[in-house]
Enzyme design. Structure first.
Site, PDB file in Angstrom:
ATOM      1  N   CYS A 291       0.826  -1.212   0.000  1.00  0.00           N
ATOM      2  CA  CYS A 291       0.000   0.000   0.000  1.00  0.00           C
ATOM      3  C   CYS A 291       0.857   1.256   0.000  1.00  0.00           C
ATOM      4  O   CYS A 291       0.353   2.360  -0.163  1.00  0.00           O
ATOM      5  CB  CYS A 291      -0.940  -0.002   1.186  1.00  0.00           C
ATOM      6  SG  CYS A 291      -1.937  -1.496   1.220  1.00  0.00           S
TER       7      CYS A 291
ATOM      8  N   HIS B 105      -9.287   2.780  -1.878  1.00  0.00           N
ATOM      9  CA  HIS B 105      -7.844   2.554  -1.828  1.00  0.00           C
ATOM     10  C   HIS B 105      -7.345   1.897  -3.114  1.00  0.00           C
ATOM     11  O   HIS B 105      -7.070   0.703  -3.154  1.00  0.00           O
ATOM     12  CB  HIS B 105      -7.541   1.689  -0.594  1.00  0.00           C
ATOM     13  CG  HIS B 105      -6.087   1.484  -0.327  1.00  0.00           C
ATOM     14  ND1 HIS B 105      -5.083   2.281  -0.836  1.00  0.00           N
ATOM     15  CD2 HIS B 105      -5.454   0.546   0.433  1.00  0.00           C
ATOM     16  CE1 HIS B 105      -3.915   1.828  -0.406  1.00  0.00           C
ATOM     17  NE2 HIS B 105      -4.104   0.773   0.351  1.00  0.00           N
TER      18      HIS B 105
END
Lengths: 394, 499
Positions: A86, A341
């Protein structure tokens, strides 16, 4: 010896796409749009870009730096794909910063893109194909849930404490024109939502989303001759920390075995604060985009980033410390909770948000008088943390 | 390896070679956690209600995993590396090409220079495997002990009378040659008989078939009484000399008829199994025998008899009551498992366990290479211990210590099969799909060291019942069927009383 890049790199342009379930756009459209707007913001053309670092997590979004050539046609200029969970987007920015600080290039593009929604919306795809064939592979929410279970046990936090994170971030995101979700929610809604990985329910989890963001970097000296000569943004620190992919195997006396703190965040923050010369983060940091892939992640990160003491994040949140007009504004954009995301892009989106906050041109909630900002990604099973500190120019 | 039909006419204790006693050194049992009340079957199909329950293995269990459990129970207090062979007996072997014995022996952490074989296709495979173990030990001076494990998970056709009977379970007997043993094996006698039923064709049948139940019954009476009468006769014994007869049966009435035909004294014919557990198939004679050993009488003579296309009778004698009592106390055995069973609340749960209603399964990738390379961690349950800082870690995958970061100081250590939950989650989002949810993912601190992540099985209402601090036991189960083979791994379960 860690010398760092304090004051050696300036952000002179940035932008991002609308985030959401963007069925009518592909990853090429998204990245093109973000980069085109960022170059416009900087007052340059794409031919001014000397080199590119791009954050992409999934193979189906794109492989290698050649992705950049296909989208932007930069006539053979260098480009590198960065993957670091991420933190991929923010690590692309970190590599791009080093390229500028080293003097190797004048103008560098840091960007990130991810196209998740073409794969369907039932959680991050591909998890069954990763890693070892036998060792259990929890879903992403399950990984972070194990920290929630332990934090409930250690700190006495409850579902309601988690819900407050979601309510705050959706409150902020409702004001942001580029957010994926722009509805306010209530604590009751959040608590009663269906379970994803007990105790995390649907509103405790960020959504899947599509999006891209891009930043143009150069040296502070050169920044004086571009569009944002008066309000370019300085990179004060840029750090990452990597920890194990498998925190559930850390022996009880090993680092991070307690599941109530993320040692990658602690270490990356320590590196970044030292580099930037930040002594009291709570007082000095005006606004922060903090990784809130799950509500529990934001609470623990606020502690690990030293915005408050361990065990106090839920209480501080309740008291308004982390509101957009609070002592340390956390996720004034609405965070991953509002934006979703798109993994490779998120770090660059956060950097774009904080850049615009410090320039006083935030697209959603403007944090009053923001001078010093922080961006933070935490990826994998709390395995990789990237922390960047930005400030207004001198 | 298929059953070898035999007609053997020698007595073990009359051999010329100087051999010590051959007999049973240890035993172990595995009974699955759940019982299906027969009342629920009756209600599901509008059948007459029949009393009692039967044991039901879960979807992540098969004959192989249950054999591992029974083997673990049997080997408590013994070094698995001291045993020279493993025989597996079942009619529900998991592969028709690829044996089960070698994997069971691996998981039990036995040596590689041992003999392994599968005895399959007949319900008497268990008693046949015991007979062959005796022969092997007698014939080969290098083989002093063989672990015989028997297991079955026969699935009856729904809405047939078989549903009241077929049950799941496993048992293990450690056959050994020593100066003295708890139980000696003094003789065995076998007959082979080609009977017409029941049968299950290799490729074509999902369920067991029969031509005519009355015909099956006739063959059963003939074979089982003949084999027991003959072994009594050739040992100059009368029925009243026998203290316990552990013979296979699949119907309580037939059991009583055999007892009468054999003229056994009341209480001799062991019938402790069917009412609660049902027809366990291959391991049934073992479990009846183990049940009979709970109250050992001095020098009692015992017959264990298996049936299926003929019959085997094995004549044994109690040699050491203290040793038997000590075995009873140190393993879960029959009673320990029996005590920790629970009844299913509805019939559909049973259909789910047996995958009769197919649900979406969570299929992962697999790699035969990775599993082979990681055998010590994934099958034998080894971790590593840091010689520098002493911390125990899992899996055996790295060369640098998690805690003190020193390189190349990690040495393999065996991990415990019990532990305590440190943290957990109930995962509804399994590998990007929503199937068979939630899966409890548990971070467990093993007794004696080592922290692992395991999925939990045998848990009802996990939302209420999984907790930090909960004690769990580690059990070998089917994990998934990625790459079209059976991928086994360890799971945890709420404490059942593993010793």
């Amino acid at each position: 010896m860690r010398k760092g890049i304090k004051d050696k790199v300036a952000i002179i342009g940035c932008d991002m796409t609308k985030y959401g379930e963007l069925w009518d756009k592909n990853q090429y459209d998204l990245l093109f749009e973000a980069v085109q707007n960022a170059t416009k913001d900087a007052g340059i053309t794409k031919d001014d870009i000397d080199s590119t670092w791009i954050g992409i997590f999934y193979y189906f979004t794109g492989l290698s730096g050649a992705m950049v050539e296909d989208i932007l046609r930069l006539d053979g200029k260098p480009a590198t794909r960065v993957e670091n969970y991420c933190a991929s987007g923010m690590d692309a920015f970190r590599n791009a910063s080093f390229a500028v600080a080293s003097g190797a290039y004048d103008i560098v593009l840091a960007c990130g893109v991810e196209k998740l929604m073409d794969e369907g919306g039932s959680g991050l795809p591909g998890f069954t194909q990763f890693g070892h064939p036998l060792y259990p592979m929890p879903s992403a929410p399950a990984m972070f849930s194990m920290a929630a279970t332990r934090s409930f046990h250690e700190y006495g936090w409850t579902k309601e404490d988690l819900a407050r994170v979601a309510v705050k971030n959706h409150e902020n995101g409702a004001e942001h024109p580029k957010a994926h979700f722009r509805s306010r929610i209530t604590i009751d809604q959040a608590i009663k939502a269906p379970m994803i990985a007990d105790p995390l329910g649907r509103f405790d989890c960020c959504a899947m989303s599509d999006g891209a963001a891009a930043l143009i970097l150069t040296t502070p000296e050169l920044a004086e001759s571009y569009a944002h000569s008066d309000d370019y943004i300085l990179v004060k620190a840029n750090a990452i920390s990597c920890r194990t992919n498998f925190p559930w195997y850390i022996p009880p006396n090993g680092p991070g075995a307690d599941f109530t703190s993320f040692p990658a965040t602690v270490k990356a923050a320590e590196y970044a604060y030292k580099e930037a010369g930040v002594i009291d983060p709570r007082k000095e940091i005006d606004c922060a985009e903090v990784h809130d892939c799950f509500t529990i992640t934001e609470l623990i990160n606020c502690q690990d980033l030293k915005f408050c003491d361990r065990g106090q994040a839920a209480e501080e949140l309740k008291n308004g410390t982390f509101n957009w007009d609070g002592e340390t504004a956390v996720n004034p954009s609405g965070g991953l909770k509002s934006f979703g995301h798109p993994i490779g892009s998120t770090g660059c989106r956060m950097l774009t948000e904080i850049t615009k906050q410090l320039q006083g041109r935030a697209e959603g909630r403007q944090v009053p008088d923001a001078k010093l900002g922080l961006c933070h990604n935490l990826g994998g099973a709390f395995s990789v943390c990237s922390t960047t500190i930005l400030s207004q120019r001198d | 390896m298929h059953i070898i039909n035999l007609f053997l006419k020698y007595k073990i204790h009359k051999r010329e070679k100087n051999i010590k006693m051959i007999g049973i050194k240890s035993y172990g049992v595995y009974l699955p956690k759940y019982l299906l009340p027969r009342e629920l079957i009756g209600k599901a199909w509008d059948f007459p209600i029949v009393p009692g329950t039967r044991s039901v293995a879960m979807a992540d269990e098969d004959s192989l995993t249950m054999s591992v459990e029974a083997g673990l129970d049997c080997l408590i207090g013994f070094d698995p590396k001291s045993i020279d062979g493993l025989f597996f007996a079942s009619t529900t072997q998991v592969y028709t090409e690829k044996d089960s014995a070698s994997l069971i022996a691996t998981v039990l952490d036995m040596r590689e220079d041992i003999i392994t074989a599968d005895f399959t296709d007949s319900l008497k495979a268990g008693t046949t495997a015991v007979s062959r173990a005796v022969d092997t030990i007698k014939a080969n001076k290098d083989i002093k002990s063989i672990l015989v494990v028997a297991a079955d998970t026969r699935i009856p056709e729904p809405s047939t009378i078989w549903e009241y009977g077929f049950a799941d379970g496993a048992a293990a007997l450690l056959i050994a040659e020593e100066d003295t043993l708890p139980l000696s094996i003094d003789d065995y006698y076998s007959i082979s008989a080609n009977v017409t039923g029941p049968w299950k064709r290799t490729d074509k049948d999902k369920y067991i078939r029969t031509f005519e139940v009355k015909m099956d019954t006739k063959f059963y009476f003939e074979s089982i009484t003949k084999v027991m009468s003959e072994i009594l006769k050739r040992n100059n014994l009368k029925p009243e000399d026998i203290s316990a007869a552990a013979y296979y049966y699949n119907n309580p009435r037939m059991h009583g008829t055999v007892a009468k035909m054999m003229k056994f004294t009341s209480g001799v014919a062991q019938n402790s199994v069917f009412f609660q557990l049902g027809d366990l198939g291959t391991p049934m004679p073992f479990i009846l025998l183990i049940g009979a050993l709970r109250r050992p009488k001095p020098e009692a003579k015992i017959i264990m008899t298996g049936f299926g296309d003929g019959a085997d009778a094995i004549l044994m004698q109690i040699q050491n009551r203290d040793a038997l009592r000590s075995l009873g106390k140190t393993r879960m055995g029959f009673t320990g498992h029996q005590k920790s069973m629970a009844s299913l609340k509805n019939y559909n749960k049973y259909l789910d366990f047996k995958e009769i209603f197919e649900k979406d399964r969570y299929i992962r990738k697999s790699s035969a290479v990775t599993i082979w390379r990681d055998t010590a961690s994934v099958y034998k349950w080894y971790g590593v211990k840091c010689k520098n800082c002493g911390s125990i870690q899992y899996p055996d995958m790295y060369r640098s210590c998690y805690v003190c970061r020193v390189d190349d100081q990690l040495e393999r250590v065996k991990l415990a099969l019990k532990g305590t939950i440190f943290t957990y989650t109930l995962d509804h989002l399994v590998g990007g799909t929503y199937s068979n949810i939630p899966i409890p993912r548990c971070v467990i601190d093993l007794d004696g060291g080592g922290r692992v992540l395991l999925n939990m099985t045998e848990i009802e209402k996990p939302e209420e019942n999984v907790q930090i601090g909960m004690r769990v036991e580690i059990t070998f189960r089917k994990e998934h069927e990625g790459a079209e083979f059976i991928n086994y791994y360890w799971k945890c379960r709420p404490e059942r009383g593993r010793l």
